[in-house]
Design a protein around this motif. Sequence first.
Motif, short mmCIF file in Angstrom:
data_model
loop_
_atom_site.label_atom_id
_atom_site.label_comp_id
_atom_site.label_asym_id
_atom_site.label_seq_id
_atom_site.Cartn_x
_atom_site.Cartn_y
_atom_site.Cartn_z
N ARG A 110 39.54 42.54 49.94
CA ARG A 110 38.99 41.38 50.63
C ARG A 110 38.64 40.28 49.63
O ARG A 110 38.89 39.09 49.87
CB ARG A 110 37.76 41.79 51.42
CG ARG A 110 38.08 42.57 52.68
CD ARG A 110 36.81 43.02 53.37
NE ARG A 110 37.09 43.72 54.62
CZ ARG A 110 36.17 44.37 55.32
NH1 ARG A 110 34.90 44.38 54.88
NH2 ARG A 110 36.49 44.98 56.43
N ASP A 111 38.04 40.66 48.49
CA ASP A 111 37.68 39.67 47.47
C ASP A 111 38.91 38.98 46.91
O ASP A 111 38.92 37.76 46.69
CB ASP A 111 36.90 40.35 46.34
CG ASP A 111 35.50 40.78 46.77
OD1 ASP A 111 35.03 40.25 47.79
OD2 ASP A 111 34.90 41.64 46.09
N SER A 144 35.56 50.91 48.49
CA SER A 144 35.55 50.01 47.33
C SER A 144 36.84 49.23 47.24
O SER A 144 36.84 48.02 46.97
CB SER A 144 35.32 50.83 46.06
OG SER A 144 35.37 49.99 44.92
N SER A 156 36.95 46.54 49.85
CA SER A 156 36.11 45.41 49.44
C SER A 156 36.79 44.57 48.38
O SER A 156 36.77 43.33 48.43
CB SER A 156 34.77 45.94 48.92
OG SER A 156 33.95 44.87 48.48
N GLN A 157 37.42 45.27 47.40
CA GLN A 157 38.12 44.54 46.33
C GLN A 157 39.30 43.75 46.91
O GLN A 157 39.57 42.61 46.49
CB GLN A 157 38.62 45.52 45.28
CG GLN A 157 37.48 46.14 44.44
CD GLN A 157 37.99 47.21 43.50
OE1 GLN A 157 39.19 47.48 43.44
NE2 GLN A 157 37.07 47.82 42.76
#
Length: 413
Positions: free
Chosen positions: A53-54, A47, A50-51
């Motif tokens: 990367r965002d 998670s 992913s965060q």
Amino acid sequence: MAFVYRFWDPVEAEEEASSAQKHRRNEVHPMVICDKDVSVRTGNILSRVSQTRDVIKMSKMHLELKAVRIIHTFSTLDKTISSLERQLAAARAAKADTEEGSPMVTKSGTKDLNESRRVFFVMGIITALRSRKRRNSIRETWMPQGEELKRLEKEKGIIIRFVIGHSSTLGGALDRAINAEEEQHKDFLHLVCSHFQSGPDLEIQNLRRIECFVWQNNIEGYHELSTKTQVYFSAVVAKWDADFYLKVDDDVHVNLGVVSSTLARHRHEPHVYIGCMKSGPVVAQKGIKYREPEYWKFGEGNNYFRHATGQIYAISKDLATYILVNRHILHRYANEDVSLGSWFIGLDVEHIDDRSLCCGTTPPDCEWKAKSGNHCGASFDWSCSGICKSSVRMKEVHQRCGEGDQAIWDTSF
């Protein structure tokens, strides 16, 4: 020699085989420990990745947007600086005209320079002192008159004037006739010589007087059209702040609605030169009207470069300002349309070849197009470099090829 005897135990052998088989399975398919805490930790890590990367993606987009805004800001500033430089150059040139006695422009009831309100375009109809019948034929057909002319300026930002100089005898019979005509119609733009700067250098004063005198005495001749055209563009760009400046001959039929729509399509292009582009052989033979004394400059083959035909053409504000600022060093050829085209060679100018600005009247090219709903912007006869016998035929051409008096008011741009 000693012998050791060991009895084979079936149970033990089975356990060893089972252990070896398990070991082989573990090698091929390692055992996964299903620990709940480990799964949660793994999920948290994924998670966070992913965060991250965002966040990186959003930061990249933000930086790109910021870069675009910075580029746009610099571009806007560059355009503003360029515009201010042109305005400064134009103001200096206009001031120099006033001080040095160069040809200037006056019109009854208006300021001499820099009328503040931005207009769409200024159309100057080049005319001669003795061409009253031609002027009247235009007034009676496609050019609004009186209050309609004022309304055209106020509502559409379109200024139309007959452009004229003075006779060799200032204040003579021809000038008095023009003044009376101006009093009646109020649709002239007079190109005149301003006052001469006083000073101790009499030689310079005399040279300025001679320059102005020669201009006044020859401007109405055909071979002085290059000078008159140069003076016209210099004068109107100093007087009116417009998107476009047009030159039209007084034996050409014009549909104002079509011309306005044509110009509107190029309103945001800074360096445009619009007309019917042409080329052709340079006339070197003596005694011919269009002879070019400097024909040798056009090289082997003696063909003109591409330029707009002289019956009607338009240039944007930047190009008109360029003419004003550089008018003292711009070369003038025998034909004014060639002269204008030569001034833009080497500049970043977009040539717009619009064939609707050169429809014929005989055969009735403009009439056929009008019947199909595709009206021409301008019409004339190539054989006469204008409408043949225009003072007589202008009304006929208007009836066959005109867009209708309401067209200009219904046209939005």
